[in-house]
Design a protein around this motif. Structure first.
Motif, short mmCIF file in Angstrom:
data_model
loop_
_atom_site.label_atom_id
_atom_site.label_comp_id
_atom_site.label_asym_id
_atom_site.label_seq_id
_atom_site.Cartn_x
_atom_site.Cartn_y
_atom_site.Cartn_z
N GLU A 85 0.84 -1.21 0.00
CA GLU A 85 0.00 0.00 0.00
C GLU A 85 0.88 1.25 0.00
O GLU A 85 1.85 1.34 0.74
CB GLU A 85 -0.90 0.02 1.25
N ARG A 87 1.86 4.78 1.08
CA ARG A 87 1.66 5.57 2.29
C ARG A 87 2.38 6.91 2.15
O ARG A 87 3.41 7.01 1.46
CB ARG A 87 2.21 4.84 3.51
N SER A 99 -2.54 6.66 4.56
CA SER A 99 -2.67 6.06 3.23
C SER A 99 -2.71 7.16 2.17
O SER A 99 -3.17 8.28 2.44
CB SER A 99 -3.94 5.21 3.14
#
Length: 223
Positions: A85, A87, A99
């Motif tokens: 993910e 970030r 995020s």
């Protein structure tokens, strides 16, 4: 009976009038979030660790920063991919990460610009990226610097990114200025300075603004 129905309609219209601004605000925020999600989805495959991201903040001091620097960009962060993910590591209160989707949705109209070191392919080796993250970790949890000082006790958004890159790569992303070099003439800027410093404005304090980093020749835009 007719009078009762008329009163009911008046009451209903009054409630709708009161509720409309809230509904409109929620709809706008939803649209911004959707715009941000779409933009992130398009750009995500092109992102690299260490990319810098800029936006127009909606914080209380954002307008003063925009006026003083003559730029809409008032906040920035640095991107790292963790567990699949993207970030954003940033100096807020306190220095932390969020995020990418949440970060972009938080900005004005969900808009943002991503920049990358012009020679990132050769400079940002795995070892250099590790140094970059290590440089950032020393600031994690520190308080946001409302006074834009240059010490490491507290830290603001562009200062965090500038120091991380300087410590990890030796590169200076954006030219340092002093507070007196900004446009301090607008009443909104003067009011914010008065609120923060009283009559003791540190005009000779070193400062790095988001726009000076954004415009640096060391960076290229990621499209």
């Amino acid at each position: 009976m007719k009078l009762t129905f008329l009163l009911f309609l008046v009451l209903l219209l009054a409630l709708a009038t009161l509720a409309y601004p809230r509904l409109q605000h929620r709809l706008t925020r939803y649209q911004q979030a959707r715009h941000a999600e779409t933009a992130v989805a398009i750009l995500a495959p092109k992102l690299h660790d260490g990319d810098l991201i800029f936006q127009t903040s909606t914080s209380a001091q954002s307008r003063a920063i925009q006026l003083a620097t003559h730029s809409p960009y008032s906040h920035c962060g640095i991107l790292f991919k963790r567990n699949g993910e993207w970030r954003v590591f940033e100096a807020v209160q306190p220095v932390s990460e969020t995020s990418l989707a949440a970060w972009t949705a938080r900005g004005q109209r969900g808009r943002f610009v991503v920049k990358r070191l012009r020679d990132a392919e050769t400079v940002l080796t795995p070892a250099a990226l590790q140094r970059l993250q290590t440089a950032g970790e020393q600031y994690r949890g520190k308080s946001y610097d409302l006074y834009f000082g240059w010490s490491d006790d507290r830290i603001y958004c562009s200062e965090l990114l500038w120091k991380m890159y300087q410590q990890a790569t030796g590169r200076q992303i954006g030219q340092l200025e002093t507070l007196r070099e900004f446009d301090l003439s607008h009443p909104a800027v003067q009011a914010k300075l008065k609120e923060r410093y009283g009559n003791q404005i540190p005009l000779t304090e070193k400062v790095i603004s988001p726009v000076r980093m954004l415009e640096s020749k060391e960076l290229v835009e990621v499209r």
